[in-house]
Design a protein around this motif. Structure first.
Motif, PDB file in Angstrom:
ATOM      1  N   GLN A   1       0.800  -1.221   0.000  1.00 25.27           N
ATOM      2  CA  GLN A   1       0.000   0.000   0.000  1.00 25.27           C
ATOM      3  C   GLN A   1       0.830   1.268   0.000  1.00 25.27           C
ATOM      4  O   GLN A   1       0.439   2.283  -0.595  1.00 25.27           O
ATOM      5  CB  GLN A   1      -0.949   0.001   1.206  1.00 25.27           C
ATOM      6  CG  GLN A   1      -2.008  -1.089   1.146  1.00 25.27           C
ATOM      7  CD  GLN A   1      -2.982  -1.013   2.317  1.00 25.27           C
ATOM      8  OE1 GLN A   1      -2.892  -0.135   3.181  1.00 25.27           O
ATOM      9  NE2 GLN A   1      -3.923  -1.939   2.360  1.00 25.27           N
ATOM     10  N   GLN A   2       1.977   1.251   0.654  1.00 28.46           N
ATOM     11  CA  GLN A   2       2.774   2.467   0.799  1.00 28.46           C
ATOM     12  C   GLN A   2       3.930   2.555  -0.194  1.00 28.46           C
ATOM     13  O   GLN A   2       4.493   3.625  -0.389  1.00 28.46           O
ATOM     14  CB  GLN A   2       3.333   2.553   2.226  1.00 28.46           C
ATOM     15  CG  GLN A   2       2.268   2.575   3.308  1.00 28.46           C
ATOM     16  CD  GLN A   2       1.430   3.836   3.282  1.00 28.46           C
ATOM     17  OE1 GLN A   2       1.785   4.828   2.642  1.00 28.46           O
ATOM     18  NE2 GLN A   2       0.296   3.817   3.969  1.00 28.46           N
ATOM     19  N   GLN A   3       4.283   1.428  -0.809  1.00 25.60           N
ATOM     20  CA  GLN A   3       5.392   1.385  -1.767  1.00 25.60           C
ATOM     21  C   GLN A   3       6.626   2.143  -1.237  1.00 25.60           C
ATOM     22  O   GLN A   3       7.103   3.105  -1.871  1.00 25.60           O
ATOM     23  CB  GLN A   3       4.947   1.954  -3.113  1.00 25.60           C
ATOM     24  CG  GLN A   3       3.821   1.148  -3.744  1.00 25.60           C
ATOM     25  CD  GLN A   3       3.389   1.670  -5.092  1.00 25.60           C
ATOM     26  OE1 GLN A   3       3.729   2.794  -5.482  1.00 25.60           O
ATOM     27  NE2 GLN A   3       2.649   0.861  -5.826  1.00 25.60           N
ATOM     28  N   PRO A   4       7.135   1.710  -0.086  1.00 27.90           N
ATOM     29  CA  PRO A   4       8.282   2.411   0.523  1.00 27.90           C
ATOM     30  C   PRO A   4       9.545   2.239  -0.314  1.00 27.90           C
ATOM     31  O   PRO A   4       9.670   1.297  -1.103  1.00 27.90           O
ATOM     32  CB  PRO A   4       8.427   1.722   1.883  1.00 27.90           C
ATOM     33  CG  PRO A   4       7.868   0.350   1.650  1.00 27.90           C
ATOM     34  CD  PRO A   4       6.737   0.531   0.693  1.00 27.90           C
ATOM     35  N   VAL A   5      10.483   3.156  -0.122  1.00 25.31           N
ATOM     36  CA  VAL A   5      11.761   3.092  -0.834  1.00 25.31           C
ATOM     37  C   VAL A   5      12.896   3.294   0.162  1.00 25.31           C
ATOM     38  O   VAL A   5      12.683   3.661   1.319  1.00 25.31           O
ATOM     39  CB  VAL A   5      11.846   4.170  -1.946  1.00 25.31           C
ATOM     40  CG1 VAL A   5      10.781   3.915  -3.013  1.00 25.31           C
ATOM     41  CG2 VAL A   5      11.678   5.572  -1.351  1.00 25.31           C
ATOM     42  N   ALA A   6      14.111   3.046  -0.302  1.00 23.10           N
ATOM     43  CA  ALA A   6      15.335   3.307   0.459  1.00 23.10           C
ATOM     44  C   ALA A   6      15.292   2.649   1.845  1.00 23.10           C
ATOM     45  O   ALA A   6      14.917   1.493   1.961  1.00 23.10           O
ATOM     46  CB  ALA A   6      15.585   4.813   0.556  1.00 23.10           C
ATOM     47  N   ARG A   7      15.644   3.416   2.880  1.00 22.76           N
ATOM     48  CA  ARG A   7      15.791   2.816   4.201  1.00 22.76           C
ATOM     49  C   ARG A   7      14.469   2.278   4.733  1.00 22.76           C
ATOM     50  O   ARG A   7      14.460   1.253   5.431  1.00 22.76           O
ATOM     51  CB  ARG A   7      16.378   3.823   5.190  1.00 22.76           C
ATOM     52  CG  ARG A   7      16.755   3.164   6.531  1.00 22.76           C
ATOM     53  CD  ARG A   7      17.504   4.094   7.445  1.00 22.76           C
ATOM     54  NE  ARG A   7      16.637   5.113   8.027  1.00 22.76           N
ATOM     55  CZ  ARG A   7      17.018   5.958   8.982  1.00 22.76           C
ATOM     56  NH1 ARG A   7      18.257   5.927   9.423  1.00 22.76           N
ATOM     57  NH2 ARG A   7      16.182   6.848   9.464  1.00 22.76           N
ATOM     58  N   ASP A   8      13.362   2.944   4.419  1.00 22.34           N
ATOM     59  CA  ASP A   8      12.070   2.460   4.903  1.00 22.34           C
ATOM     60  C   ASP A   8      11.767   1.070   4.355  1.00 22.34           C
ATOM     61  O   ASP A   8      11.291   0.192   5.080  1.00 22.34           O
ATOM     62  CB  ASP A   8      10.949   3.419   4.501  1.00 22.34           C
ATOM     63  CG  ASP A   8      11.006   4.734   5.269  1.00 22.34           C
ATOM     64  OD1 ASP A   8      11.656   4.763   6.341  1.00 22.34           O
ATOM     65  OD2 ASP A   8      10.418   5.717   4.795  1.00 22.34           O
ATOM     66  N   LEU A   9      12.053   0.870   3.082  1.00 27.48           N
ATOM     67  CA  LEU A   9      11.831  -0.446   2.485  1.00 27.48           C
ATOM     68  C   LEU A   9      12.765  -1.478   3.105  1.00 27.48           C
ATOM     69  O   LEU A   9      12.349  -2.607   3.400  1.00 27.48           O
ATOM     70  CB  LEU A   9      12.032  -0.384   0.969  1.00 27.48           C
ATOM     71  CG  LEU A   9      11.886  -1.714   0.220  1.00 27.48           C
ATOM     72  CD1 LEU A   9      10.495  -2.310   0.431  1.00 27.48           C
ATOM     73  CD2 LEU A   9      12.172  -1.515  -1.272  1.00 27.48           C
ATOM     74  N   ARG A  10      14.017  -1.096   3.300  1.00 23.50           N
ATOM     75  CA  ARG A  10      14.966  -2.028   3.906  1.00 23.50           C
ATOM     76  C   ARG A  10      14.539  -2.381   5.330  1.00 23.50           C
ATOM     77  O   ARG A  10      14.691  -3.527   5.768  1.00 23.50           O
ATOM     78  CB  ARG A  10      16.384  -1.434   3.906  1.00 23.50           C
ATOM     79  CG  ARG A  10      16.963  -1.250   2.509  1.00 23.50           C
ATOM     80  CD  ARG A  10      18.461  -1.025   2.559  1.00 23.50           C
ATOM     81  NE  ARG A  10      18.858   0.145   3.323  1.00 23.50           N
ATOM     82  CZ  ARG A  10      18.967   1.370   2.819  1.00 23.50           C
ATOM     83  NH1 ARG A  10      18.684   1.600   1.542  1.00 23.50           N
ATOM     84  NH2 ARG A  10      19.353   2.385   3.582  1.00 23.50           N
ATOM     85  N   PHE A  11      14.004  -1.404   6.066  1.00 26.90           N
ATOM     86  CA  PHE A  11      13.563  -1.674   7.433  1.00 26.90           C
ATOM     87  C   PHE A  11      12.407  -2.658   7.449  1.00 26.90           C
ATOM     88  O   PHE A  11      12.388  -3.602   8.250  1.00 26.90           O
ATOM     89  CB  PHE A  11      13.150  -0.380   8.140  1.00 26.90           C
ATOM     90  CG  PHE A  11      12.587  -0.621   9.509  1.00 26.90           C
ATOM     91  CD1 PHE A  11      13.429  -0.895  10.579  1.00 26.90           C
ATOM     92  CD2 PHE A  11      11.220  -0.605   9.727  1.00 26.90           C
ATOM     93  CE1 PHE A  11      12.909  -1.151  11.841  1.00 26.90           C
ATOM     94  CE2 PHE A  11      10.696  -0.862  10.985  1.00 26.90           C
ATOM     95  CZ  PHE A  11      11.543  -1.127  12.045  1.00 26.90           C
ATOM     96  N   ILE A  12      11.439  -2.453   6.580  1.00 23.08           N
ATOM     97  CA  ILE A  12      10.283  -3.353   6.558  1.00 23.08           C
ATOM     98  C   ILE A  12      10.711  -4.764   6.145  1.00 23.08           C
ATOM     99  O   ILE A  12      10.276  -5.758   6.734  1.00 23.08           O
ATOM    100  CB  ILE A  12       9.198  -2.809   5.608  1.00 23.08           C
ATOM    101  CG1 ILE A  12       8.659  -1.482   6.147  1.00 23.08           C
ATOM    102  CG2 ILE A  12       8.051  -3.813   5.462  1.00 23.08           C
ATOM    103  CD1 ILE A  12       7.751  -0.743   5.174  1.00 23.08           C
ATOM    104  N   GLY A  13      11.568  -4.845   5.131  1.00 22.18           N
ATOM    105  CA  GLY A  13      12.069  -6.149   4.721  1.00 22.18           C
ATOM    106  C   GLY A  13      12.851  -6.822   5.829  1.00 22.18           C
ATOM    107  O   GLY A  13      12.733  -8.039   6.057  1.00 22.18           O
ATOM    108  N   THR A  14      13.641  -6.038   6.542  1.00 20.92           N
ATOM    109  CA  THR A  14      14.423  -6.573   7.658  1.00 20.92           C
ATOM    110  C   THR A  14      13.514  -7.019   8.791  1.00 20.92           C
ATOM    111  O   THR A  14      13.781  -8.029   9.457  1.00 20.92           O
ATOM    112  CB  THR A  14      15.422  -5.518   8.158  1.00 20.92           C
ATOM    113  OG1 THR A  14      16.431  -5.336   7.157  1.00 20.92           O
ATOM    114  CG2 THR A  14      16.087  -5.954   9.449  1.00 20.92           C
ATOM    115  N   ALA A  15      12.432  -6.284   9.015  1.00 27.40           N
ATOM    116  CA  ALA A  15      11.479  -6.671  10.063  1.00 27.40           C
ATOM    117  C   ALA A  15      10.945  -8.077   9.823  1.00 27.40           C
ATOM    118  O   ALA A  15      10.763  -8.863  10.767  1.00 27.40           O
ATOM    119  CB  ALA A  15      10.328  -5.670  10.120  1.00 27.40           C
TER     120      ALA A  15
END
Length: 225
Positions: A71-85
């Protein structure tokens, strides 16, 4: 701006859920060691039952991560954080599983008549739980220095594991009747060592979140996957 603030709020909520899951796993480890120390099977059963909570959080947090990506299509660090979560919850779930393993050891040893001390198992558990608390603080605060300190603490866990092994093998050598009890305690030490490996995994993934590159902070010994 409103959309961005909403997304920031959702990321904050995700961090809180990760801390909740880590706290649940940490509590399980603490109770498992308490059950072992007190030879209390009822506390061991509490640990085993608590695993359902950690498993539920694992499923719920993964679903939330997938929703945020879609829904949010995050990029950069936000995307990496969610993937890491999504990786972190797997490690936290495995920590809970190993706490259950220790609880099952405690349940078995509760049936034995013995007065042997628990060697350095409580101390080892204390270091492991400190590592878990520190690594989660490092994750939510984007603190690479603290993540690296967690990896250094793993050296203490490894030393304790080897010392406990030597002490237990010596116990078995002195008296053959101690073999079963000492073997169970050795299993418990192994489960604590595996928990520390999962914590190191989390520490290494913090580097990926913050720097955008995979990096092994502890190349001298292997980690759990």
């Amino acid at each position: 701006m409103v959309i961005r603030e909403h997304f920031s709020g959702e990321l904050h909520a995700l961090r809180e859920r990760l801390l909740e899951m880590a706290s649940a796993s940490d509590s399980m480890v603490g109770l498992a060691i308490q059950a072992l120390s007190e030879r209390n099977p009822s506390i061991a059963e509490q640990v085993i039952a608590a695993d359902d909570v950690v498993d539920r959080l694992d499923i719920e947090i993964e679903a939330e991560c997938l929703r945020l990506i879609a829904q949010q299509q995050p990029v950069a660090r936000d995307l990496r954080f969610i993937g890491t979560a999504m990786k972190v919850i797997t490690d936290l779930e495995r920590i809970g599983d190993h706490a259950v393993d220790i609880a099952k050891v405690a349940r078995k040893l509760a049936l034995e008549t013995w007065t042997d001390p628990l060697v350095d198992l409580p101390r080892m558990a204390s270091v492991v739980r400190r590592m878990l608390g520190d690594v989660m603080i490092a994750l939510v605060n984007h603190d690479l220095a603290k993540a690296e300190s967690v990896v250094r603490q793993d050296d203490e866990v490894d030393l304790l594991f080897h010392q406990i092994g030597e002490d237990l093998y010596a116990t078995m050598s002195r008296n053959g009747t101690n073999v079963v009890r000492a073997s169970y305690l050795l299993f418990a030490a192994h489960y604590l060592e595996r928990i520390a490996d999962h914590i190191v995994n989390i520490a290494e993934r913090i580097h990926f979140v913050e720097r955008g590159e995979l990096h092994h902070l502890a190349p001298s010994h292997g980690n759990a996957s």
